[in-house]
Design an enzyme around this catalytic site. Structure first.
Site, PDB file in Angstrom:
ATOM      1  N   GLU A 244      -1.591  -7.600  -3.447  1.00 40.67           N
ATOM      2  CA  GLU A 244      -1.965  -8.855  -4.110  1.00 40.67           C
ATOM      3  C   GLU A 244      -1.358  -8.913  -5.504  1.00 40.67           C
ATOM      4  O   GLU A 244      -1.305  -7.911  -6.217  1.00 40.67           O
ATOM      5  CB  GLU A 244      -3.500  -8.960  -4.250  1.00 40.67           C
TER       6      GLU A 244
ATOM      7  N   HIS B 202     -10.796 -12.177 -16.068  1.00 45.57           N
ATOM      8  CA  HIS B 202     -11.529 -13.449 -16.164  1.00 45.57           C
ATOM      9  C   HIS B 202     -11.784 -13.828 -17.619  1.00 45.57           C
ATOM     10  O   HIS B 202     -12.286 -14.917 -17.896  1.00 45.57           O
ATOM     11  CB  HIS B 202     -12.881 -13.352 -15.435  1.00 45.57           C
TER      12      HIS B 202
ATOM     13  N   ARG C 121     -16.687 -20.874 -14.658  1.00 45.47           N
ATOM     14  CA  ARG C 121     -17.357 -19.590 -14.431  1.00 45.47           C
ATOM     15  C   ARG C 121     -17.762 -18.938 -15.758  1.00 45.47           C
ATOM     16  O   ARG C 121     -18.686 -18.146 -15.819  1.00 45.47           O
ATOM     17  CB  ARG C 121     -16.479 -18.667 -13.592  1.00 45.47           C
TER      18      ARG C 121
ATOM     19  N   GLU D  38     -13.884  -6.768  -2.430  1.00 43.23           N
ATOM     20  CA  GLU D  38     -13.526  -6.541  -3.837  1.00 43.23           C
ATOM     21  C   GLU D  38     -14.738  -6.198  -4.699  1.00 43.23           C
ATOM     22  O   GLU D  38     -14.588  -5.562  -5.734  1.00 43.23           O
ATOM     23  CB  GLU D  38     -12.741  -7.730  -4.412  1.00 43.23           C
TER      24      GLU D  38
ATOM     25  N   HIS E  38      -7.742  -5.354  -4.036  1.00 39.59           N
ATOM     26  CA  HIS E  38      -7.886  -6.528  -4.901  1.00 39.59           C
ATOM     27  C   HIS E  38      -7.210  -6.220  -6.239  1.00 39.59           C
ATOM     28  O   HIS E  38      -7.452  -5.163  -6.834  1.00 39.59           O
ATOM     29  CB  HIS E  38      -9.374  -6.807  -5.123  1.00 39.59           C
TER      30      HIS E  38
ATOM     31  N   ASP F 150     -11.118  -2.925  -5.074  1.00 40.29           N
ATOM     32  CA  ASP F 150     -10.422  -2.995  -6.358  1.00 40.29           C
ATOM     33  C   ASP F 150     -10.396  -1.559  -6.892  1.00 40.29           C
ATOM     34  O   ASP F 150     -11.448  -0.935  -7.046  1.00 40.29           O
ATOM     35  CB  ASP F 150     -11.180  -3.922  -7.321  1.00 40.29           C
TER      36      ASP F 150
ATOM     37  N   ASP G 174     -10.067 -18.045  -1.129  1.00 39.39           N
ATOM     38  CA  ASP G 174     -10.946 -17.038  -1.746  1.00 39.39           C
ATOM     39  C   ASP G 174     -12.260 -17.727  -2.096  1.00 39.39           C
ATOM     40  O   ASP G 174     -12.283 -18.654  -2.902  1.00 39.39           O
ATOM     41  CB  ASP G 174     -10.284 -16.496  -3.019  1.00 39.39           C
TER      42      ASP G 174
ATOM     43  N   GLU H 224     -11.770 -15.364   2.563  1.00 40.89           N
ATOM     44  CA  GLU H 224     -12.071 -14.144   1.792  1.00 40.89           C
ATOM     45  C   GLU H 224     -13.404 -14.230   1.067  1.00 40.89           C
ATOM     46  O   GLU H 224     -13.741 -15.255   0.484  1.00 40.89           O
ATOM     47  CB  GLU H 224     -10.951 -13.931   0.768  1.00 40.89           C
TER      48      GLU H 224
HETATM   49  C1  LIG Z   1      -9.628 -16.466  -7.715  1.00 43.71           C
HETATM   50  C2  LIG Z   1     -10.893 -15.710  -7.450  1.00 43.71           C
HETATM   51  O1  LIG Z   1     -11.986 -16.538  -7.643  1.00 43.71           O
HETATM   52  C3  LIG Z   1     -11.056 -14.480  -8.334  1.00 43.71           C
HETATM   53  O2  LIG Z   1     -11.007 -14.860  -9.679  1.00 43.71           O
HETATM   54  C4  LIG Z   1     -10.013 -13.422  -8.033  1.00 43.71           C
HETATM   55  C5  LIG Z   1     -10.200 -12.863  -6.688  1.00 43.71           C
HETATM   56  O3  LIG Z   1     -11.275 -12.864  -6.114  1.00 43.71           O
HETATM   57  C6  LIG Z   1      -9.050 -12.279  -5.989  1.00 43.71           C
HETATM   58  O4  LIG Z   1      -8.003 -12.124  -6.604  1.00 43.71           O
HETATM   59  O5  LIG Z   1      -9.201 -11.943  -4.830  1.00 43.71           O
HETATM   60 MG   LIG Z   2     -11.068 -12.317  -3.956  1.00 44.95          MG
END
Ligand SMILES: C[C@H](O)[C@H](O)CC(=O)C(=O)O
Ligand SMILES: [Mg+2]
Length: 394
Positions: free
Chosen positions: A338, A22, A48, A268, A318, A291, A214, A240
Site C-alpha cells: 500500500e 492523520h 475526523r 489494520e 497497512h 500495520d 476503505d 476494507e
Molecule cells: C483512508 C482511511 O480512512 C485511513 O485514513 C487510512 C486507511 O485506513 C488505509 O490506508 O487503509
Molecule cells: Mg484501511
C-alpha cells in the site's frame, strides 16, 4: 558485534504529519467527510479531527548502542507512548545486547499485559521493536530486508490510498482505494451517494484498474453487505475494514455474504499473533492488513505472516512506509504493498511519513526497486527540521 550493547533509549514526540499521518492541516483529503464509527453523531461527521483522530501525534524512539550507533523508529503514540518507553520499557532495553530483540519484545509485552495488549501500548512496543531492528541493521551495516532473509522479488508494486484513484492510475499505481464518505446513519441517500461515487470513479479509470472502498470500521453487517452487492456492478475489488475490529463474527458473516470474487480485507487495527489468529481461524477475511507500527512491530509481524501463510492468506500491511517495504519485499505471501497518498489533494506522490524522514523512498510509476532499500537499517534519517520534544526522561 554480539558484544555491542544498548546504552540508552529515548522517546520523543513530534506534531504535524509523520507517523501519525492523520495529524494533517485543515483541507487535507484525509480529513474530509469520511465514514467512521463516530459518524452516527452529526457533530462528529464532517471531519475526523472533530472527534480527535489526530490527538496522539507521532512517537519517535531512539536506541543508542555502546559503539555510538543510533537506531530509531516512528509510530503513532505521542506523549502516552513516550511515557511508556521512558517510565516502563527502558528497563528491558538498556544493557541488553543489540541482538536480543526477541527477548526484549517478550519482556515488553508480558510486562505490559496488565494494561496493554493492544492500542497505544502495542504501538509503543512496535516502535521500540522497529528501532531495535534499525539499530541491528546499522551495527551490521545491512538493510533490514537482508536480516529478514533477503528480497524474493526485484521490486515492489503499489496500490494507492487516497481521494483520487483516477490520478493514482495516471501515476502508475495498480489500484486505488478510496475512503467511504457516508455511513449507515446517513441512510439510503448516503448509500446511493457511496455507490454513485464508485460508479463515477469506475468510469474515470476504466475496467481493469482496481478500485477498493476503505470503510474505516464505520458500517454494520447489513449496510456492509448491501454496499458490497451494490458495488459489484462497478467492479469493487475489496471492501476494507467494514466493521468494528472486535466484531469477528460480523466479519465471518460478511465474508460469506459478499458477492463471489469480492475480497473482504481487514486488520489494520488488529494486533499480535493472537488477534490475527482469531481473524484467520474464524475465516473473517481474505487479506490481512497489519500495520507494522501498530501490530507489534517486525518481530511480531514475522509470526503473523507465518501464520497467514499456513492459512493461505495474503499479508498486505497497512501503510507503515519503510517498515512495511522492508518486510513485503522478503515475503512470497505479500505480493504488493500500500502507498498512502499524503499530498493534501492526493494529486502527487510525497513520502508517506512526510516531512519527518529524510531519504524515505517513494514509488515511481507505482513501483520501487529492491535496490532503493539497500541502506543499513531501514535506510532513513530523522529530518532535523522537525522539532522533537522529549516530555519524559528516566
Ligand atoms: C483512508 C482511511 O480512512 C485511513 O485514513 C487510512 C486507511 O485506513 C488505509 O490506508 O487503509
Ligand atoms: Mg484501511
Amino acid at each position: 558485534m554480539s558484544e555491542v550493547t544498548i546504552n540508552q533509549v529515548r522517546a520523543y514526540t513530534v506534531r504535524g504529519g509523520g507517523a501519525d499521518y492523520h495529524d494533517q492541516a485543515e483541507g487535507h483529503w484525509i480529513d474530509a467527510q469520511i465514514a467512521t464509527p463516530m459518524s452516527k453523531y452529526p457533530e462528529y461527521r464532517m471531519t475526523r479531527r472533530s472527534f480527535g483522530l489526530n490527538v496522539l501525534g507521532t512517537l519517535v524512539v531512539e536506541v543508542e548502542a555502546s559503539d555510538g550507533t543510533v537506531g530509531f523508529a516512528v509510530t503513532t503514540g505521542g506523549e502516552i507512548g513516550a511515557w511508556i518507553v521512558e517510565k516502563h520499557l527502558a528497563r528491558f532495553i538498556e544493557g541488553k545486547r543489540v541482538t536480543e530483540i526477541e527477548k526484549i519484545w517478550d519482556q515488553m509485552f508480558n510486562a505490559t499485559l496488565y494494561y496493554g495488549r493492544k492500542g497505544v501500548v502495542i504501538n509503543t512496543i512496535s516502535c521500540v521493536d522497529l528501532a531495535l531492528w534499525d539499530l541491528l541493521g546499522k551495527v551490521r551495516e545491512e538493510p533490514v530486508h537482508q536480516l529478514l532473509g533477503g528480497p524474493v522479488r526485484d521490486e515492489l508494486t503499489f496500490y494507492a490510498t487516497g481521494a483520487r484513484p483516477d490520478l493514482a492510475k495516471q501515476m502508475g499505481f495498480i489500484g486505488g482505494k478510496m475512503p467511504l464518505a457516508h455511513g449507515p446513519a446517513e441512510g439510503e441517500e448516503g448509500l446511493k451517494r457511496n455507490l454513485a461515487h464508485l460508479a463515477e470513479m469506475r468510469s474515470a479509470v476504466g475496467d481493469d484498474f482496481w478500485l477498493m472502498y476503505d470503510c474505516w470500521m464505520s458500517l454494520d453487517l447489513n449496510y456492509a453487505t448491501r454496499l458490497a452487492h451494490g458495488a459489484q456492478e462497478f467492479g469493487l475489488k475489496w471492501i476494507e475494514e467494514a466493521l468494528p475490529p472486535d466484531d469477528y463474527w460480523g466479519y465471518a458473516q460478511l465474508k460469506r455474504d459478499v458477492p463471489k470474487g469480492m475480497l473482504v480485507n481487514t486488520g489494520e487495527h488488529e494486533a499480535t499473533r493472537w488477534g490475527f489468529r482469531l481473524l484467520m481461524e474464524m475465516e473473517c477475511c481474505d487479506i490481512i492488513q497489519p500495520d507494522v507500527g501498530w501490530c507489534g512491530g517486525l518481530t511480531e509481524l514475522i509470526k503473523i505472516s507465518a501464520l497467514a501463510d499456513a492459512h493461505n492468506k495474503l499479508v498486505v500491511p497497512h501503510g507503515s512506509s519503510v517498515y512495511s517495504y522492508h518486510f513485503v519485499i522478503t515475503r512470497h505471501n505479500s505480493p504488493f504493498a500500500e502507498f498512502l497518498m499524503m499530498a493534501p489533494k492526493a494529486d502527487e506522490v510525497v513520502p508517506m511519513f512526510n516531512p519527518l524522514l529524510l531519504d524515505e523512498p517513494v514509488p515511481k510509476n507505482g513501483r520501487m526497486s529492491a535496490s532503493a532499500l539497500d541502506k543499513p537499517g531501514f535506510g532513513v534519517r530523522l529530518n532535523p527540521e522537525c522539532e522533537l520534544a522529549r516530555p519524559y526522561t528516566h
